[in-house]
Design a protein around this motif. Structure first.
Motif, PDB file in Angstrom:
ATOM      1  N   THR A 119      -9.176  -0.100  -0.117  1.00  0.00           N
ATOM      2  CA  THR A 119      -8.352  -0.574  -1.224  1.00  0.00           C
ATOM      3  C   THR A 119      -8.465  -2.083  -1.391  1.00  0.00           C
ATOM      4  O   THR A 119      -8.437  -2.603  -2.507  1.00  0.00           O
ATOM      5  N   ASN A 178      -1.647  -1.901  -5.585  1.00  0.00           N
ATOM      6  CA  ASN A 178      -2.927  -2.432  -5.136  1.00  0.00           C
ATOM      7  C   ASN A 178      -3.153  -3.878  -5.561  1.00  0.00           C
ATOM      8  O   ASN A 178      -3.842  -4.635  -4.869  1.00  0.00           O
ATOM      9  N   LEU A 231       0.828  -1.205   0.000  1.00  0.00           N
ATOM     10  CA  LEU A 231       0.000   0.000   0.000  1.00  0.00           C
ATOM     11  C   LEU A 231       0.863   1.256   0.000  1.00  0.00           C
ATOM     12  O   LEU A 231       0.520   2.263  -0.635  1.00  0.00           O
ATOM     13  N   SER A 260      -1.295  -6.012  -2.947  1.00  0.00           N
ATOM     14  CA  SER A 260      -1.916  -5.939  -1.622  1.00  0.00           C
ATOM     15  C   SER A 260      -3.228  -6.729  -1.586  1.00  0.00           C
ATOM     16  O   SER A 260      -3.507  -7.440  -0.615  1.00  0.00           O
ATOM     17  N   THR A 261      -4.022  -6.636  -2.634  1.00  0.00           N
ATOM     18  CA  THR A 261      -5.292  -7.351  -2.690  1.00  0.00           C
ATOM     19  C   THR A 261      -5.082  -8.856  -2.758  1.00  0.00           C
ATOM     20  O   THR A 261      -5.779  -9.635  -2.086  1.00  0.00           O
ATOM     21  N   LYS A 291       1.744   1.895  -3.423  1.00  0.00           N
ATOM     22  CA  LYS A 291       0.586   2.001  -4.317  1.00  0.00           C
ATOM     23  C   LYS A 291       0.437   0.776  -5.219  1.00  0.00           C
ATOM     24  O   LYS A 291      -0.111   0.875  -6.328  1.00  0.00           O
ATOM     25  N   ASP A 316      -5.471  -0.970   6.047  1.00  0.00           N
ATOM     26  CA  ASP A 316      -6.166  -0.424   4.878  1.00  0.00           C
ATOM     27  C   ASP A 316      -6.940   0.846   5.192  1.00  0.00           C
ATOM     28  O   ASP A 316      -7.728   1.311   4.383  1.00  0.00           O
TER      29      ASP A 316
END
Length: 441
Positions: free
Chosen positions: A217, A84, A79, A87-88, A82, A157
């Motif tokens: 996010t 994403n 995160l 991270s997801t 940036k 998050d």
């Protein structure tokens, strides 16, 4: 850093810290509340049975640290960059793995609850209450695993307040249902364990609101082109190893104290372990903040901001431990009575043990936080050494004291942690370690 940047980071630190302290209540305050209520409504043996079952909760925590908190550190780092997609993916993978592990423990509860209880308890008088408390704990393992994982993930998050609210409600439900299940329904110590599981389920339901926010996010997705499982394990390994050692230590200490000092001794030790839960509120809260906010600063490569977070963490842990220790040294009898000490001999033994353990936990907390700092600074071998030594140094000292000086057995923890502190200092100086931030990819 400018004064404005420091002020903004300080505010962010406070949000993460107090959210993390409240999140830690999920893993420890439930046990403390159970102990107080059970001690007064059921008796000393009930408190002892809860403590004898704690290695199972510690095992849950171990697996969550390895696969949940390790993943949250990667998510925080991603995160900060940036990224994403990464991270997801890591978030989704961690949720699936922790859920599967929880279901495996549910199967164990259905098929081998009595065998697990006998492994934890070698006293026939305490075996039945241990079995009764253990069964809902094993059946409800998914609730334990998901509660801790979701709380860490939604905090990093951007929803630490929601996680805090979920924890507060979780424990309020637990406390209320303790009284209902034990007093009104007459379910005894089984009801106490069931109340904890139901509280966690309510907390999880509340945290699901995070995924309705437009600002979040994280979402569920397995789209990613790089393997992450071993990276998750690598990040969580030092914490998990430390927790494994704590599990072994708790199991060994329970057996040793019960064999050496009998039922009065194991009750005193159970109360001391509940005192450790109070210390754990602060040390685990501090470590979660370091893992989350520290990982974000590491991801941005801002060494000055990262050092600022470390200093704030050490200041908080020093103040909180000092106040807690002072209160215990002055009023140990209040704690022993709170947990339902039934006679003067039990109360005296408990008071003596509490004063010694209050001091013992201070070096333990510093060493644990230092392990996180070494890890985030890239000193992986030192972090791993502390993970092993944190508990394994206690076991031989405990055995020696039990065999040769049983009257001083309560000093085992303090002696072991002081020895470990000296060893860490010598290794740090001998290896000429420099505090320099390592930016992880």
């Amino acid at each position: 850093m400018t004064n404005e940047e420091k002020s903004a980071l300080s505010t962010q630190f406070s949000r993460f810290l107090w959210s993390s302290v409240l999140i830690t209540l999920s893993g420890c305050l439930g046990n403390v509340v159970d102990g107080i209520i059970v001690g007064n409504l059921i008796g000393q043996d009930g408190v002892s049975a809860i403590n004898l079952s704690k290695p199972v909760v510690q095992l849950y925590m171990t697996l969550n640290l390895l696969l949940g908190m390790g993943a949250s550190m990667i998510v925080g780092n991603a995160l900060g960059k940036k990224d994403n997609t990464r991270s997801t993916y890591v978030f989704t993978l961690a949720i699936i793995i922790n859920l599967v592990i929880g279901l495996i423990f549910t199967v164990v509860g259905l098929t081998a609850n009595s065998s697990v209880a006998r492994l934890l308890c070698n006293n026939e008088l305490l075996l039945k209450p241990s079995e009764e408390y253990l069964l809902p704990m094993l059946l409800g393992a998914p609730a334990y695993m998901m509660m801790w994982t979701f709380s860490a993930m939604i905090s990093v998050d951007g929803s630490p307040r929601l996680a805090s609210m979920a924890i507060i409600i979780d424990n309020a439900v637990n406390l209320s249902l303790d009284l209902v299940f034990i007093s009104l329904f007459g379910w005894g110590i089984t009801g106490s364990s069931m109340a904890t599981v139901v509280g966690h389920l309510v907390g999880i339901a509340i945290m699901m609101r995070h995924f309705k926010y437009k600002s979040n996010t994280l979402h569920f997705s397995l789209k990613h082109n790089q393997p992450e499982f071993f990276k998750i394990v690598s990040q969580g390994a030092p914490l998990a190893v430390a927790s494994i050692c704590l599990t072994l230590l708790l199991l060994t200490a329970n057996t040793t104290v019960l064999s050496t000092l009998g039922r009065a001794g194991i009750f005193a030790f159970a109360v001391c372990m509940n005192l450790l839960q109070i210390y754990n509120l602060f040390v685990a809260g501090t470590c979660r903040t370091l893992q989350s906010l520290g990982a974000i600063q590491a991801g941005t490569g801002n060494n000055e901001a990262f050092s600022f977070v470390v200093r704030k963490s050490l200041r908080f842990i020093t103040i909180s431990m000092g106040i807690t220790c002072l209160l215990v040294l002055i009023w140990p009898s209040i704690i022993s009575l709170l947990f339902g000490a039934e006679d003067a001999a039990s109360a005296d033994e408990c008071n003596r043990a509490l004063r010694i353990f209050a001091l013992s936990f201070i070096p333990f907390c510093y060493i644990y936080v230092l392990m996180i700092i070494y890890k985030l600074y890239g000193q992986h071998s030192m972090a791993l050494f502390i993970s092993f030594a944190l508990s394994l140094t206690v076991i031989p000292v405990l055995w020696v004291m039990a065999k040769w000086m049983p009257q001083y057995i309560w000093y085992s923890y303090l002696i072991a942690y002081l020895i470990e502190g000296i060893i860490i200092f010598a290794l740090h100086k001998g290896r000429h370690i420099q505090w320099k931030l390592e930016v992880r990819s």
